[in-house]
Design an enzyme around this catalytic site. Sequence first.
Site, PDB file in Angstrom:
ATOM      1  CE  LYS A  41      -1.858   1.920   4.041  1.00  0.00           C
ATOM      2  NZ  LYS A  41      -0.858   2.577   4.858  1.00  0.00           N
ATOM      3  CG  HIS A  91      -4.517  -0.746   7.740  1.00  0.00           C
ATOM      4  ND1 HIS A  91      -3.982  -1.612   6.839  1.00  0.00           N
ATOM      5  CD2 HIS A  91      -3.529   0.163   8.002  1.00  0.00           C
ATOM      6  CE1 HIS A  91      -2.732  -1.260   6.557  1.00  0.00           C
ATOM      7  NE2 HIS A  91      -2.442  -0.180   7.249  1.00  0.00           N
TER       8      HIS A  91
HETATM    9  C1  BG6 Z   1       0.429   1.801   8.170  1.00  0.00           C
HETATM   10  C2  BG6 Z   1       0.132   3.276   8.136  1.00  0.00           C
HETATM   11  O1  BG6 Z   1      -0.128   1.161   7.054  1.00  0.00           O
HETATM   12  O2  BG6 Z   1      -0.116   1.251   9.359  1.00  0.00           O
HETATM   13  C3  BG6 Z   1       0.709   3.959   9.351  1.00  0.00           C
HETATM   14  O3  BG6 Z   1       0.688   3.850   6.956  1.00  0.00           O
HETATM   15  C4  BG6 Z   1       0.215   3.290  10.613  1.00  0.00           C
HETATM   16  O4  BG6 Z   1       0.379   5.344   9.370  1.00  0.00           O
HETATM   17  C5  BG6 Z   1       0.432   1.795  10.547  1.00  0.00           C
HETATM   18  O5  BG6 Z   1       0.948   3.845  11.705  1.00  0.00           O
HETATM   19  C6  BG6 Z   1      -0.226   1.099  11.725  1.00  0.00           C
HETATM   20  O6  BG6 Z   1       0.159  -0.249  11.733  1.00  0.00           O
HETATM   21  P1  BG6 Z   1       0.260  -1.082  13.102  1.00  0.00           P
HETATM   22  O7  BG6 Z   1       0.615  -2.450  12.648  1.00  0.00           O
HETATM   23  O8  BG6 Z   1       1.316  -0.420  13.924  1.00  0.00           O
HETATM   24  O9  BG6 Z   1      -1.089  -0.970  13.735  1.00  0.00           O
END
Ligand code: BG6
Length: 489
Positions: free
Chosen positions: A148, A240
């Site tokens: 992404k 997400h």
């Molecule tokens: C990423 C985003 O895809 O996911 C980030 O670009 C974010 O901004 C991150 O901080 C969060 O991932 P995780 O696994 O730490 O919840």
Amino acid sequence: MVSRVIPVDVFDLVVFGGTGDLARRKILPGLYIRFRAGQMPEESCIIGAARAEMTDEGYRAFVGAAIAEFVAKDKQDAAVIAKFLARLAYVSIDATGENGWAKLAGLVRKGVVRAFYFSVAPSLFGDLAERLHAHGMADPESRIVVEKPFGRDLASAKALNAVLAAHFDEGQIYRIDHYLGKETVQNLMAVRFANILFEPLWNAQYVDHVQITVAETVGVGGRGSYYDQSGAMRDMVQNHMMQLLCLIAMEPPYKFDPDAVRDEKLKVIRALDPVPPEDIVRGQYRGGPRKDGSGEPSYCEDAGDAQSRTESYIALKVKVSNWRWQGTPFYLRTGKKLRGRESEIAITFKEPPHSIFGDEEGWRENVLAIRLQPNEGMNLTVMIKEPGPGGMRLTEVPLDMSFAEALGDEGADIPDAYERLIMDVIRGNQTLFMRGDEVEAAWAWTDPIIQGWEARGDKPRGYDPGSSGPEDALMLLHRDGRRWREIRE
Ligand code: BG6
């Protein structure tokens, strides 16, 4: 419980962007862990490819340093690291020119699984796909992995899909959303579809509302210029949070099979209503004093644009227009520099149709909260009788389960999302990857929301670092007679 590590087939994995941040933090350390666990066969090879000039030795030193920095100390075994590093090679390559391609084609073996990880800017996807094809590496056995952001709107996502489709079939394209690789996110499917308990209640008749929270304590410092072009809606919600929403809202797939699962997710995305402006709250963190008294930059300072209108927080009320969910809102919120780091999905059930206890004050709804991180687990609140004399008074108690405690060592050792996903690529299992139509449908829903606030010139509301987000976000639920769950520090 005994861990079952099933080795994957021998593979050659080329990491384009092999010196980049994602490779250093996630991809290469993750591969080392899989190698150490015996899942990556020793005959496999990893080839870093990037623009920088570097020898194989130089690359091994680079990856060794990444392992030292990003792998837990108790998993750093010198002998295993040395063996792992011996499986690495490096090619200096020009994605848009000819340099390095012949060498790469000579290194990648026939007869083993070939995977190409595009850990580069999406603007290079087309060039890479084309050159892989031109140099005979885009055969039916090869697969590509793309990161992404997959586009920044529907038009650009369609263009990317078309560029990849020119040389690869959909079955060879692995679009990563690392949330799907999180063990607890997969658990959403296990909880729903491996237990009879929840499914009969999993609909608008019994569910009052759903809250999905992904709260982070970090700001955007360091990646402000990327983030400022994106914002929370593109960075977190379109991908997400959309995936979390799908896993909660989808119908049971007939089988745990890539297309069966993705077909059901797609139906959810297509059933999403447009979101009116009054159901959206955007926020941007202010600067503020830190606990130690030093100053903390505001979002605009982190982004390097004093006038930025990009949101670092967003809350939305989302409706899924289908038989199962008509009338049950899904409240989504995510933001940076919030009070705590906490990702959780909470399903609040409705009141019983009649209370045999009269107007009992202590009464609360049953809530099933699934904690994705940290301290992965589930908590179900149930009403019981308050112990002791004094008549029938009710009180709420949690049935709380931490996966780490319940599963012992295995639960405590939850693999990183990237480890799981890369092994799935090698196994050829696309269940936890986004299909092209799914990504496009998600953008088709996202685009009008973003276009709406751009056309209106909406400014995000300020919120203090360490808070739960802008005040207006509280109103989003208050006006429906509900409230957000607390974000714990
Ligand atoms: C990423 C985003 O895809 O996911 C980030 O670009 C974010 O901004 C991150 O901080 C969060 O991932 P995780 O696994 O730490 O919840």
